[in-house]
Write an enzyme that holds these catalytic residues in place. Structure first.
Site, PDB file in Angstrom:
ATOM      1  N   GLY A   1       0.889  -3.035  -5.258  1.00 37.57           N
ATOM      2  CA  GLY A   1       0.639  -1.610  -5.126  1.00 37.57           C
ATOM      3  C   GLY A   1       0.202  -1.275  -3.718  1.00 37.57           C
ATOM      4  O   GLY A   1      -0.053  -2.146  -2.892  1.00 37.57           O
ATOM      5  N   GLN A   2       0.122   0.028  -3.451  1.00 36.32           N
ATOM      6  CA  GLN A   2      -0.310   0.493  -2.141  1.00 36.32           C
ATOM      7  C   GLN A   2      -1.137   1.753  -2.319  1.00 36.32           C
ATOM      8  O   GLN A   2      -0.767   2.650  -3.072  1.00 36.32           O
ATOM      9  CB  GLN A   2       0.897   0.771  -1.239  1.00 36.32           C
ATOM     10  N   GLY A   3      -2.280   1.801  -1.648  1.00 34.75           N
ATOM     11  CA  GLY A   3      -3.158   2.962  -1.743  1.00 34.75           C
ATOM     12  C   GLY A   3      -3.628   3.393  -0.374  1.00 34.75           C
ATOM     13  O   GLY A   3      -3.061   3.008   0.653  1.00 34.75           O
TER      14      GLY A   3
ATOM     15  N   VAL B   1      -1.603  -4.204  -1.588  1.00 33.38           N
ATOM     16  CA  VAL B   1      -2.150  -5.314  -2.370  1.00 33.38           C
ATOM     17  C   VAL B   1      -1.000  -6.247  -2.735  1.00 33.38           C
ATOM     18  O   VAL B   1       0.032  -5.806  -3.240  1.00 33.38           O
ATOM     19  CB  VAL B   1      -2.843  -4.814  -3.654  1.00 33.38           C
TER      20      VAL B   1
ATOM     21  N   ASP C   1     -11.778   7.167  -4.487  1.00 31.74           N
ATOM     22  CA  ASP C   1     -10.367   7.202  -4.891  1.00 31.74           C
ATOM     23  C   ASP C   1     -10.218   6.731  -6.336  1.00 31.74           C
ATOM     24  O   ASP C   1      -9.472   5.795  -6.627  1.00 31.74           O
ATOM     25  CB  ASP C   1      -9.523   6.339  -3.954  1.00 31.74           C
TER      26      ASP C   1
END
Length: 607
Positions: A291-293, A298, A411
């Site tokens: 994932g990406q935030g 990650v 977040d």
């Protein structure tokens, strides 16, 4: 005979583990001896049988207490209870920075499962108990910055698994057992100790990271024969030992005149090598991206020992203080230990990279289980969704109300609530905002978060607080109920509500519950419980931050306490707001009509 065998088996099972009652009693006795105030550890209730729900306490799947972490709680000069020796399943005991007085009880030697003991920065006196030598599984021993006296007990030399021993800044005296110098990381500075052996000497910089006692003795004997031989043999042994230990460098603390070594001890946190994580993630391959935030990507990783990990590669990490500032903040994150918080297991720093290493969560995230499961995979049922809501709330409550200093997530969303093999909610990505915000104050002025989850005041002012987390949590509850994304432009085909919050509010006003609930549940849910969760979500997402409940109140409402009263207040307030909005709308419409009916000459004014 059979009766005797059965009786023996029963007694053996009773002795093989400690009952929840006994564990709770031991922990409550510890709370009392530490002289905790009524506000501190208030959920440690003597009448509650199961201590596994208490803050700062972690248990395994058999309800055995395995971790107690009480760091910098500012207790009122208490002592260590001898009853702590009952907790034989305890693996981690951290009590640093609490002003604890008196001695270390002998019974601490009964903690046979203990791997980490941290009593740093207290006022402990008397000798180090020799019973510590019974802790055969101990890997990390930190007794720094106390008033301990006497000699280092010889029993510590029998701890074969010990890899970190920090005894600096005490009143210890005598000789340091030679075998302790073979431990990878040690600190004996700021004491009255000598290195011991046949030739006593102070622990100064002559202590070599890569030599051993036999090589030093050989050098001394050779020196008697010839001064030149000493030099030659010294060089020989230096390079020989350097090559021999090339693959494993020991981290040694020694006294340096006029200077204090500022390196930081991290307890059970592991410092990974960059190459190790590079190999684990297959060169940070895109196929391993989980994932990406807002804080970076990650990656799924596999360590050389077969352990699965999640590696977060931070972006925008540079900040004043450099590597040490980053490490201090990493340590602060690692102290936040709760069954509903993602546990940090290690980190990596280079000139250009900052990485954090976490355990891999088998069932990924709530967002994945709601919207990205493969055909044929089981749907997240209503019971699990309820448990996830409560678990995530407890994790956030811990960050806000039990961490010192408190940690604001910034977040909160379904993608940041992870699920372990039992679908237990584990809040991830907490504490990262301070690591990546460049040259900011404690109040973040850069908007961090995800569209659809960001609170209104955060967008308008850029400031975050606990109440911005509450807002994000409320949106996550709506995701659990509906299975939908927080923002979805496809809804424009049928209505004007792009935001999930507006969409649910509209359907709730129209009493269309069946249109709110996730169709994947196939009506397999309890209507009253769904209504309750929606009510909690709407209370959490009120426009004014001061009107949102604290996370501790959210936990109580999810458990069925106080929701009805709060919901009635909200409905009355909402009616008033709707009436005011309609009044303003009529006034606006009237004004618009009046302007349209005016003559064009009047509108343009005098010429």
């Amino acid at each position: 005979m059979a009766l005797l065998i059965i009786t023996a088996l029963v007694f053996s099972s009773l002795w093989s583990s400690v009952s929840p009652d006994a564990q709770g009693d031991a922990l409550f006795a510890l709370r009392s001896s530490l002289r905790a105030s009524p506000e501190q550890l208030s959920d440690w209730n003597q009448n509650q049988v199961d201590p596994c729900t208490w803050s700062q306490v972690i248990c395994d799947d058999k309800k055995h207490v395995t971790s107690v972490t009480l760091s910098y709680m500012n207790f009122s000069s208490g002592t260590l209870s001898s009853g702590i020796g009952i907790l034989t399943t305890l693996k981690t005991l951290t009590l640093k920075g609490n002003g604890i007085m008196g001695g270390i009880p002998e019974s601490i030697g009964n903690l046979s499962s203990l791997t980490s003991l941290d009593l740093e920065d207290n006022h402990l006196t008397d000798r180090i108990p020799s019973t510590l030598g019974n802790l055969k599984n101990l890997q990390f021993l930190t007794l720094s910055r106390n008033n301990l006296n006497g000699s280092i007990p010889d029993s510590l030399t029998g701890l074969s698994k010990l890899i970190n021993i920090l005894l600096d800044s005490n009143n210890l005296s005598g000789e340091i057992p030679q075998s302790l110098f073979k431990i990878p990381k040690y600190n004996f500075t700021a004491n009255n100790l000598s290195c011991g052996g046949t030739f006593p000497q102070p622990c100064v910089t002559e202590s070599s990271p890569s030599g051993d006692s036999s090589s030093r003795k050989t050098g001394i004997i050779a020196g008697v024969v010839s001064g030149i031989a000493v030099i030659l043999l010294g060089f020989f042994f230096f390079f020989f030992c350097k090559d021999k230990h090339k693959g494993y460098k020991r981290d040694v603390f020694v006294d340096v005149a006029g200077e204090v070594d500022r390196r930081i001890a991290f307890g059970q946190l592991r410092r990974f090598a960059w190459r190790e994580l590079q190999l684990a993630t297959d060169e940070f391959s895109e196929k391993n991206v989980l994932g990406q935030g807002g804080f970076g990507k990650v990656y799924k990783g596999l360590l050389s020992d077969g352990t699965k990990v999640a590696v977060k590669r931070l972006t925008d990490f540079e900040r004043p203080g450099g590597d040490e500032a980053f490490q201090r903040e990493v340590e602060m994150i690692s102290v936040a230990v709760h069954r509903n918080l993602l546990r940090l297991i290690g980190f990596c720093t280079t000139q250009t990279e900052r990485l954090l290493v976490y355990p891999f969560m088998q069932n990924l995230s709530v967002a994945y289980c709601l919207r990205e499961i493969k055909p044929g995979d089981p749907v997240l049922d209503w019971f699990r969704r309820k448990q996830i809501a409560l678990g995530a709330a407890r994790g956030l409550e811990y960050l806000h109300e039990h961490c010192n200093p408190k940690i604001i997530h910034r977040d909160v969303k379904a993608a940041n609530v992870l699920l372990d093999e039992d679908f237990e909610a584990v809040v991830g990505d907490f504490g990262l905002a301070k690591l990546v915000d460049v040259r900011r104050t404690n109040v973040t002025t850069q908007v961090r978060g995800t569209m659809g989850h960001i609170a209104p005041e955060c967008i308008s002012t850029g400031k975050s607080s606990e109440k911005t987390d509450v807002f994000g949590y409320g949106i996550m509850l709506l995701e659990l109920v509906t299975g939908q994304r927080a923002i979805d432009f496809s809804r424009l085909e049928e209505e004007d509500d792009v935001l999930l919050l507006d969409h649910v509010k509209k359907l709730e006003r129209e009493k269309r519950l069946e249109d709110i609930v996730d169709k994947k549940l196939d009506e397999d849910y309890i209507k009253e419980e769904v209504e309750m969760m929606i009510q909690v979500a709407l209370l959490c997402t009120q426009a004014a931050p001061e009107e949102r409940p604290a996370m501790s109140e959210v936990v109580r409402m999810l458990e069925g306490e106080g929701l009805a009263e709060r919901w009635e207040e909200w409905q009355n307030l909402e009616v008033t707001r709707q009436e005011e909005f309609q009044r303003l709308q009529r006034r606006f419409d009237w004004g618009e009509d009046s302007i349209n009916n005016q003559d064009a000459i009047e509108l343009s004014g005098g010429r």
